[in-house]
Design a protein around this motif. Sequence first.
Motif, mmCIF file in Angstrom:
data_model
loop_
_atom_site.group_PDB
_atom_site.id
_atom_site.type_symbol
_atom_site.label_atom_id
_atom_site.label_comp_id
_atom_site.label_asym_id
_atom_site.label_seq_id
_atom_site.Cartn_x
_atom_site.Cartn_y
_atom_site.Cartn_z
ATOM 1 N N ASN A 45 20.332 40.185 -8.982
ATOM 2 C CA ASN A 45 20.816 41.094 -10.009
ATOM 3 C C ASN A 45 19.613 41.925 -10.445
ATOM 4 O O ASN A 45 18.742 41.432 -11.165
ATOM 5 C CB ASN A 45 21.408 40.313 -11.187
ATOM 6 N N ASP A 46 19.542 43.196 -10.029
ATOM 7 C CA ASP A 46 18.383 44.032 -10.318
ATOM 8 C C ASP A 46 18.320 44.480 -11.772
ATOM 9 O O ASP A 46 17.255 44.834 -12.262
ATOM 10 C CB ASP A 46 18.374 45.258 -9.401
ATOM 11 N N GLU A 47 19.451 44.473 -12.481
ATOM 12 C CA GLU A 47 19.441 44.848 -13.884
ATOM 13 C C GLU A 47 18.618 43.860 -14.709
ATOM 14 O O GLU A 47 17.885 44.244 -15.607
ATOM 15 C CB GLU A 47 20.872 44.914 -14.440
ATOM 16 N N GLU A 48 18.767 42.577 -14.413
ATOM 17 C CA GLU A 48 18.037 41.544 -15.129
ATOM 18 C C GLU A 48 16.787 41.099 -14.374
ATOM 19 O O GLU A 48 15.950 40.397 -14.921
ATOM 20 C CB GLU A 48 18.934 40.330 -15.362
ATOM 21 N N GLY A 49 16.696 41.462 -13.096
ATOM 22 C CA GLY A 49 15.562 41.050 -12.289
ATOM 23 C C GLY A 49 15.596 39.571 -11.952
ATOM 24 O O GLY A 49 14.558 38.919 -11.870
ATOM 25 N N LYS A 50 16.806 39.021 -11.749
ATOM 26 C CA LYS A 50 16.948 37.596 -11.474
ATOM 27 C C LYS A 50 17.608 37.354 -10.131
ATOM 28 O O LYS A 50 18.530 38.060 -9.743
ATOM 29 C CB LYS A 50 17.793 36.935 -12.561
ATOM 30 N N THR A 51 17.134 36.325 -9.456
ATOM 31 C CA THR A 51 17.768 35.869 -8.223
ATOM 32 C C THR A 51 18.893 34.926 -8.581
ATOM 33 O O THR A 51 18.676 33.924 -9.261
ATOM 34 C CB THR A 51 16.737 35.161 -7.329
ATOM 35 N N LEU A 52 20.101 35.254 -8.131
ATOM 36 C CA LEU A 52 21.272 34.448 -8.447
ATOM 37 C C LEU A 52 21.459 33.314 -7.441
ATOM 38 O O LEU A 52 21.772 32.191 -7.814
ATOM 39 C CB LEU A 52 22.515 35.342 -8.484
ATOM 40 N N VAL A 53 21.304 33.634 -6.147
ATOM 41 C CA VAL A 53 21.472 32.655 -5.068
ATOM 42 C C VAL A 53 20.430 32.963 -4.006
ATOM 43 O O VAL A 53 20.142 34.125 -3.736
ATOM 44 C CB VAL A 53 22.885 32.760 -4.445
ATOM 45 N N SER A 54 19.884 31.925 -3.397
ATOM 46 C CA SER A 54 18.952 32.144 -2.299
ATOM 47 C C SER A 54 19.169 31.089 -1.229
ATOM 48 O O SER A 54 19.684 29.998 -1.501
ATOM 49 C CB SER A 54 17.500 32.099 -2.784
ATOM 50 N N ALA A 55 18.773 31.436 -0.015
ATOM 51 C CA ALA A 55 18.854 30.506 1.109
ATOM 52 C C ALA A 55 17.870 30.947 2.179
ATOM 53 O O ALA A 55 17.475 32.116 2.218
ATOM 54 C CB ALA A 55 20.262 30.467 1.682
ATOM 55 N N SER A 56 17.485 30.026 3.013
ATOM 56 C CA SER A 56 16.603 30.357 4.131
ATOM 57 C C SER A 56 16.802 29.325 5.225
ATOM 58 O O SER A 56 17.461 28.299 5.024
ATOM 59 C CB SER A 56 15.143 30.378 3.689
ATOM 60 N N THR A 57 16.221 29.600 6.364
ATOM 61 C CA THR A 57 16.351 28.671 7.483
ATOM 62 C C THR A 57 15.459 27.454 7.306
ATOM 63 O O THR A 57 15.562 26.510 8.093
ATOM 64 C CB THR A 57 16.022 29.371 8.809
ATOM 65 N N ILE A 58 14.588 27.454 6.300
ATOM 66 C CA ILE A 58 13.766 26.275 6.026
ATOM 67 C C ILE A 58 14.237 25.560 4.764
ATOM 68 O O ILE A 58 13.626 24.587 4.333
ATOM 69 C CB ILE A 58 12.270 26.638 5.920
ATOM 70 N N ASP A 59 15.333 26.033 4.183
ATOM 71 C CA ASP A 59 15.921 25.417 3.000
ATOM 72 C C ASP A 59 16.407 24.011 3.343
ATOM 73 O O ASP A 59 17.033 23.785 4.377
ATOM 74 C CB ASP A 59 17.086 26.285 2.512
ATOM 75 N N LYS A 60 16.128 23.062 2.465
ATOM 76 C CA LYS A 60 16.463 21.661 2.730
ATOM 77 C C LYS A 60 17.965 21.478 2.965
ATOM 78 O O LYS A 60 18.374 20.773 3.893
ATOM 79 C CB LYS A 60 16.003 20.801 1.554
ATOM 80 N N ASP A 61 18.804 22.116 2.138
ATOM 81 C CA ASP A 61 20.256 21.982 2.291
ATOM 82 C C ASP A 61 20.736 22.565 3.620
ATOM 83 O O ASP A 61 21.625 22.009 4.267
ATOM 84 C CB ASP A 61 20.982 22.678 1.137
#
Length: 123
Positions: A45-61
């Motif tokens: 959300n660029d208005e607040e400058g916050k990451t709402l959800v993230s993921a990556s190929t090295i993410d534990k889940d």
Amino acid sequence: MAVKTRREKRIIRHKRIRKKVFGTAERPRMAIYKSLNNLFVQIINDEEGKTLVSASTIDKDFVEKYGFRGGKNIEVAKKLGEFIAEKALANGIENVVFDRGGFIYHGKIKAFAEAAREKGLKF
């Protein structure tokens, strides 16, 4: 004019894209980054400058769910697209703006985007 590296050219493309692409609360920005070994994605959300959800190929889940680590091929990109779509929908995010990060829309980036669309994200 000096010869530019591939990285410098990508950054110029990304800046050009970012002039037009902006994430709001109703329609956050889904930004993807592709390193040599992994893929990283954030819904921001660029208005607040916050990451709402993230993921990556090295993410534990991600590693636990799919059993492999690293973003070396298109299959991994598809799985990451499905994974982030599931996480976004669980958090109530259905509509996003896709920010390809200056990367050309083919290969892993295209596979990622199409898999996220198939799982229910709209962009």
